[in-house]
Design an enzyme around this catalytic site. Sequence first.
Site, PDB file in Angstrom:
ATOM      1  CG  HIS A 195      -0.269   0.071   2.539  1.00 25.72           C
ATOM      2  ND1 HIS A 195       0.108  -1.067   3.221  1.00 25.72           N
ATOM      3  CD2 HIS A 195       0.128   1.113   3.305  1.00 25.72           C
ATOM      4  CE1 HIS A 195       0.691  -0.718   4.356  1.00 25.72           C
ATOM      5  NE2 HIS A 195       0.725   0.610   4.435  1.00 25.72           N
TER       6      HIS A 195
ATOM      7  CD  GLU B   7      -0.717   2.810   7.361  1.00 25.08           C
ATOM      8  OE1 GLU B   7      -0.784   2.685   8.591  1.00 25.08           O
ATOM      9  OE2 GLU B   7       0.257   2.417   6.689  1.00 25.08           O
TER      10      GLU B   7
END
Length: 128
Positions: free
Chosen positions: A70, A122
């Site tokens: 991510h 995130e």
Amino acid sequence: MIRVFDLERSVRFYTLLGMNEVRRREVPDGRYTLVYMAFGQGNASGQAEIELTWNWDQKTPYTLGDGFGHLALGMADITAVAERVSAHEGETGGKVVRAPGPVKFGTTVIAFLADPDGYKIELIENGL
């Protein structure tokens, strides 16, 4: 760099995160477009940039593979960002996949989003 299937939809999504388009480069001979998204002025102000690559002839969405985890972005108010993404989910295709809250066994506040192509992002709340 991440490859995107619908460039303008992706640009709208990353704009909801507080980023802005700092450069765009059309490459007709290569049949692709590059868009650089950043906070502030990007590299010019010492900030990182995300390069969105749109290949004009791509007919199907990309698969993410198993090597990518991510992107992580630090920002002041992740709750406000998550609310903007949720409010525009139908328009951008982005969504909140983990609501803002503290990490397990910690106090850092995080959230997870998915962009229109399924890339996970995130959000880490700064200043705590």
